[in-house]
Scaffold this motif. Structure first.
Motif, PDB file in Angstrom:
ATOM      1  N   TYR A   1       3.582 -13.390   3.420  1.00 36.76           N
ATOM      2  CA  TYR A   1       4.559 -13.128   2.220  1.00 36.76           C
ATOM      3  C   TYR A   1       5.055 -11.564   2.262  1.00 36.76           C
ATOM      4  CZ  TYR A   1       7.762 -13.536  -1.679  1.00 36.76           C
ATOM      5  OH  TYR A   1       9.028 -13.397  -2.398  1.00 36.76           O
ATOM      6  N   GLN A   2       6.133 -11.147   2.344  1.00 32.68           N
ATOM      7  CA  GLN A   2       6.593  -9.632   2.251  1.00 32.68           C
ATOM      8  C   GLN A   2       7.887  -9.818   1.157  1.00 32.68           C
ATOM      9  OE1 GLN A   2       7.123  -8.912   6.368  1.00 32.68           O
ATOM     10  NE2 GLN A   2       5.696  -7.506   6.174  1.00 32.68           N
ATOM     11  N   VAL A   3       7.749  -8.761   0.162  1.00 32.42           N
ATOM     12  CA  VAL A   3       8.822  -8.877  -0.752  1.00 32.42           C
ATOM     13  C   VAL A   3      10.466  -8.647  -0.059  1.00 32.42           C
ATOM     14  CG1 VAL A   3      10.022  -7.596  -2.772  1.00 32.42           C
ATOM     15  CG2 VAL A   3       7.585  -8.088  -2.533  1.00 32.42           C
TER      16      VAL A   3
ATOM     17  N   ASP B   1      -0.202   3.683  -7.286  1.00 33.52           N
ATOM     18  CA  ASP B   1       0.978   4.679  -6.821  1.00 33.52           C
ATOM     19  C   ASP B   1       2.019   4.819  -7.448  1.00 33.52           C
ATOM     20  OD1 ASP B   1       2.864   2.545  -6.116  1.00 33.52           O
ATOM     21  OD2 ASP B   1       1.323   1.539  -4.824  1.00 33.52           O
TER      22      ASP B   1
ATOM     23  N   GLY C   1      -2.241  -8.587   4.985  1.00 35.68           N
ATOM     24  CA  GLY C   1      -3.019  -7.295   4.449  1.00 35.68           C
ATOM     25  C   GLY C   1      -3.554  -7.955   3.063  1.00 35.68           C
ATOM     26  N   LEU C   2      -2.758  -8.407   2.101  1.00 36.19           N
ATOM     27  CA  LEU C   2      -3.197  -8.824   0.653  1.00 36.19           C
ATOM     28  C   LEU C   2      -3.834 -10.067   0.660  1.00 36.19           C
ATOM     29  CD1 LEU C   2      -0.111  -7.592  -1.402  1.00 36.19           C
ATOM     30  CD2 LEU C   2      -2.425  -6.452  -1.288  1.00 36.19           C
TER      31      LEU C   2
ATOM     32  N   LYS D   1       2.400   3.714   2.245  1.00 35.11           N
ATOM     33  CA  LYS D   1       3.345   3.090   3.051  1.00 35.11           C
ATOM     34  C   LYS D   1       4.522   2.923   1.844  1.00 35.11           C
ATOM     35  CE  LYS D   1       3.347  -1.100   4.640  1.00 35.11           C
ATOM     36  NZ  LYS D   1       2.665  -2.197   5.478  1.00 35.11           N
TER      37      LYS D   1
ATOM     38  N   GLY E   1       4.732  -3.914   8.802  1.00 32.22           N
ATOM     39  CA  GLY E   1       3.683  -4.718   8.340  1.00 32.22           C
ATOM     40  C   GLY E   1       3.774  -6.137   8.639  1.00 32.22           C
ATOM     41  N   THR E   2       2.554  -6.956   8.400  1.00 26.92           N
ATOM     42  CA  THR E   2       2.503  -8.504   8.795  1.00 26.92           C
ATOM     43  C   THR E   2       2.754  -9.322   7.464  1.00 26.92           C
ATOM     44  OG1 THR E   2       0.247  -8.328   8.742  1.00 26.92           O
ATOM     45  CG2 THR E   2       1.520  -7.790  11.045  1.00 26.92           C
ATOM     46  N   GLY E   3       2.350  -8.739   6.506  1.00 21.11           N
ATOM     47  CA  GLY E   3       2.290  -9.624   5.233  1.00 21.11           C
ATOM     48  C   GLY E   3       0.853 -10.593   5.287  1.00 21.11           C
TER      49      GLY E   3
ATOM     50  N   ASN F   1      -1.098   0.343   2.055  1.00 15.73           N
ATOM     51  CA  ASN F   1       0.064  -0.045   1.403  1.00 15.73           C
ATOM     52  C   ASN F   1       0.610   0.751   0.527  1.00 15.73           C
ATOM     53  OD1 ASN F   1       0.343  -2.618   2.656  1.00 15.73           O
ATOM     54  ND2 ASN F   1      -0.629  -3.617   1.015  1.00 15.73           N
TER      55      ASN F   1
HETATM   56  P1  ADP Z   1       2.354  -5.835   4.564  1.00 13.06           P
HETATM   57  O1  ADP Z   1       2.085  -4.543   3.861  1.00 13.06           O
HETATM   58  O2  ADP Z   1       1.712  -6.036   5.997  1.00 13.06           O
HETATM   59  O3  ADP Z   1       3.615  -6.445   4.565  1.00 13.06           O
HETATM   60  P2  ADP Z   1       0.625  -7.192   2.583  1.00 13.06           P
HETATM   61  O4  ADP Z   1       0.034  -8.496   2.590  1.00 13.06           O
HETATM   62  O5  ADP Z   1      -0.370  -6.001   2.533  1.00 13.06           O
HETATM   63  O6  ADP Z   1       1.532  -6.994   3.770  1.00 13.06           O
HETATM   64  O7  ADP Z   1       1.663  -6.882   1.339  1.00 13.06           O
HETATM   65  C1  ADP Z   1       2.706  -7.957   1.274  1.00 13.06           C
HETATM   66  C2  ADP Z   1       3.842  -7.537   0.458  1.00 13.06           C
HETATM   67  O8  ADP Z   1       3.552  -7.103  -0.767  1.00 13.06           O
HETATM   68  C3  ADP Z   1       4.482  -6.242   1.073  1.00 13.06           C
HETATM   69  O9  ADP Z   1       5.298  -6.588   2.208  1.00 13.06           O
HETATM   70  C4  ADP Z   1       5.334  -5.669  -0.087  1.00 13.06           C
HETATM   71  O10 ADP Z   1       6.260  -6.174  -0.123  1.00 13.06           O
HETATM   72  C5  ADP Z   1       4.301  -5.847  -1.135  1.00 13.06           C
HETATM   73  N1  ADP Z   1       3.301  -4.648  -1.449  1.00 13.06           N
HETATM   74  C6  ADP Z   1       2.134  -4.839  -1.063  1.00 13.06           C
HETATM   75  N2  ADP Z   1       1.616  -3.433  -1.491  1.00 13.06           N
HETATM   76  C7  ADP Z   1       2.665  -2.799  -2.299  1.00 13.06           C
HETATM   77  C8  ADP Z   1       2.816  -1.724  -3.124  1.00 13.06           C
HETATM   78  N3  ADP Z   1       1.757  -0.757  -3.267  1.00 13.06           N
HETATM   79  N4  ADP Z   1       3.924  -1.131  -3.692  1.00 13.06           N
HETATM   80  C9  ADP Z   1       5.275  -2.003  -3.456  1.00 13.06           C
HETATM   81  N5  ADP Z   1       4.806  -3.090  -2.442  1.00 13.06           N
HETATM   82  C10 ADP Z   1       3.824  -3.552  -2.225  1.00 13.06           C
END
Ligand code: ADP
Length: 473
Positions: free
Chosen positions: A420-422, A402, A436-437, A358, A432-434, A355
């Motif tokens: 969830y994705q911002v 980062d 990972g976190l 990315k 991405g799929t939302g 992430n």
């Molecule tokens: P994905 O990366 O597959 O979209 P994640 O669950 O890993 O799903 O992350 C969810 C959301 O959190 C991302 O879509 C992004 O909006 C935000 N995010 C995660 N890591 C970062 C980061 N290092 N910097 C900025 N936004 C992040």
């Protein structure tokens, strides 16, 4: 005057007063005080009975003549007969009854009414009417064994009163008891109303509680079904997908004959998209296993510094391609190991680092660091006062920092929710799929650890993993 305890009347009954009972509404001690003050004032004994004939209170002055007569057999039986008749006499209306005693004395019996209903009676006496001047013949006859001289001497000591005065006293007493009854009834009614409303609120609350519990149980069951469904589907999709990837790889390598450049490009796209789909399916499988608690962790002593090095080597090519600097910052002397699943901890760090790369534009940097830290063992970690007294434990703190696009404050909680994705728009810049976190969060929970995020300065984000050092000694 407080109402008698134990009064258990129905609200409807109370409001209609049909079941109002003297004994439920008056406090016997206080009633005794009231009638004692009457006796002190007028010198005539008073007894108060309930409608059922139970004596509720009395203030009695034993008369010398009565004492004397009770010592004689004839006198005693005549006295007992009079008392028994008085006890049985109960006026049904407001009309008082005057009962004569063989001594010439009298008893005055008055009904106690409440809201038109008889609730008890007052007995005043014995008293000697003003007109009785000599020992009456009835006394001589009834107590033949008595000394006439004694009778002549003792009878005048009986309290004397005019019938009209006694009637007025009874009337007055009735008025006082009426007031006492009214306020007792009011207090009882108020307390019963209060009890009824508390009972009703409690019942409503219980009702809502049950409904909430039912809804919660249903949701849990649905959640479980959903996790099972996802696990089954993912598993069934994985097998054919592996074949698709494998065959497109073979085609790309020319095992089935050489391809034109267009054909090669198409086959590579099939493989790439297949791999993306496989990653998504694997994430879904992981998530459903973590949610249902069926993910088995293979625990060993994990060297976190090695994990960071592994992740950096894995990601280096991607980072270089994106022109993002990737570095590890760990103590040269190493760190204590943590007890956990090495592959799963690596998966969590890899997710965060991927992430970070990315979401960091070209020219930026990503730093993975680790150190020993302390963690307050409670959710209320932010509460400074609480943090001072709450127990803390040693953890290994892994930070993935980062200099990327950063995460707005109001989004920081939500990004750990599945899918969830911002930026969830169809035109979003980052893939991405939302998932990972949310996988990282559940992996940390499975390790009794924690993940959090905070802003990096001057820009970017820092994801922090805290894994307890002595989690499984
Ligand atoms: P994905 O990366 O597959 O979209 P994640 O669950 O890993 O799903 O992350 C969810 C959301 O959190 C991302 O879509 C992004 O909006 C935000 N995010 C995660 N890591 C970062 C980061 N290092 N910097 C900025 N936004 C992040």
């Amino acid at each position: 005057m407080k109402p008698q305890e134990g009064a258990n009347l129905d609200i409807d009954d109370l409001t209609t007063t049909k079941n109002v009972r003297l004994e439920d509404l008056i406090d016997r001690e206080s009633l005794k005080e009231v009638i004692t003050s009457f006796v002190t004032l007028f010198g005539i004994s008073v007894r108060v009975y309930s409608a059922d004939g139970e004596k509720l209170a009395d203030a009695v002055e034993q008369q010398d003549i009565c004492k004397y007569l009770n010592e004689l057999p004839d006198g005693r039986s005549a006295c007992a007969a009079t008392v028994a008749t008085v006890k049985r006499t109960s006026p049904e209306t407001m009309e008082d009854i005057v009962h004569p005693c063989f001594t010439g004395a009298r008893y005055h019996i008055a009904a106690l009414m409440y809201d038109g209903r008889r609730v008890g009676r007052i007995v005043l006496g014995p008293y000697l009417p003003a007109e009785v001047k000599e020992v009456p013949g009835s006394l001589m006859t009834a107590a033949r064994d008595a000394q006439p001289d004694q009778l002549r001497q003792l009878l005048p000591r009986m309290p004397r009163a005019r019938a009209e005065t006694v009637h007025n006293v009874a009337e007055h007493m009735r008025g006082v008891l009426d007031l006492i009854l009214f306020s007792g009834h009011k207090a009882l009614l108020t307390s019963q109303m209060h009890l009824a409303s508390v009972r009703e609120s409690y019942r409503e609350l219980q009702d809502k509680n049950h409904r909430l519990q039912d809804a919660y149980d249903k949701l849990r069951e649905l959640d479980r079904l959903k996790s099972n469904f996802i696990a089954t589907i993912s598993h069934e999709l994985r097998t054919p997908l592996t074949s698709i990837i494998g065959y497109s790889e073979m085609l790309g390598e020319g095992i089935a004959g050489s391809l034109t450049s267009d054909q090669l490009e198409f086959v590579n796209t099939i493989r790439e998209k297949g791999e993306q789909l496989l990653t998504l399916i694997m994430s879904l499988l992981d998530l459903s296993k973590l949610e249902s608690g069926s993910l088995a962790l293979v625990k060993t002593d994990v060297d976190v510094c090695k994990t960071l090095d592994d992740v950096v080597s894995l990601l280096k090519p991607n980072a270089t391609k994106a022109d993002v600097q990737l570095a590890v910052d760990a103590p040269a002397e190493g760190l204590p190991t943590v007890r956990g699943d090495a592959n799963r901890i690596r998966q969590a760090v890899l997710n965060l680092a991927e992430n970070a790369v990315k979401f960091t534009p070209a020219g930026g940097s990503v730093t993975l660091s680790a150190k020993v830290g302390r963690q307050v063992m409670d959710e209320a970690e932010d509460d400074i006062g609480f943090a001072l007294i709450a127990p803390a434990r040693s953890v290994i703190e892994i930070r993935v920092a980062d200099t990327g696009i950063g995460i707005p404050e109001h989004e920081r909680e939500k990004i750990f929710d599945p899918f969830y994705q911002v930026d969830s728009s169809s035109t979003r810049e980052y893939g991405g799929t939302g998932l990972g976190l949310s996988i990282v969060q559940r992996l940390m929970q499975a390790h009794d650890g924690k993940v959090s995020v905070e802003p990096n300065h001057p820009k970017g984000s820092v994801f922090i993993l805290k894994i307890p050092i002595d989690v499984d000694p």
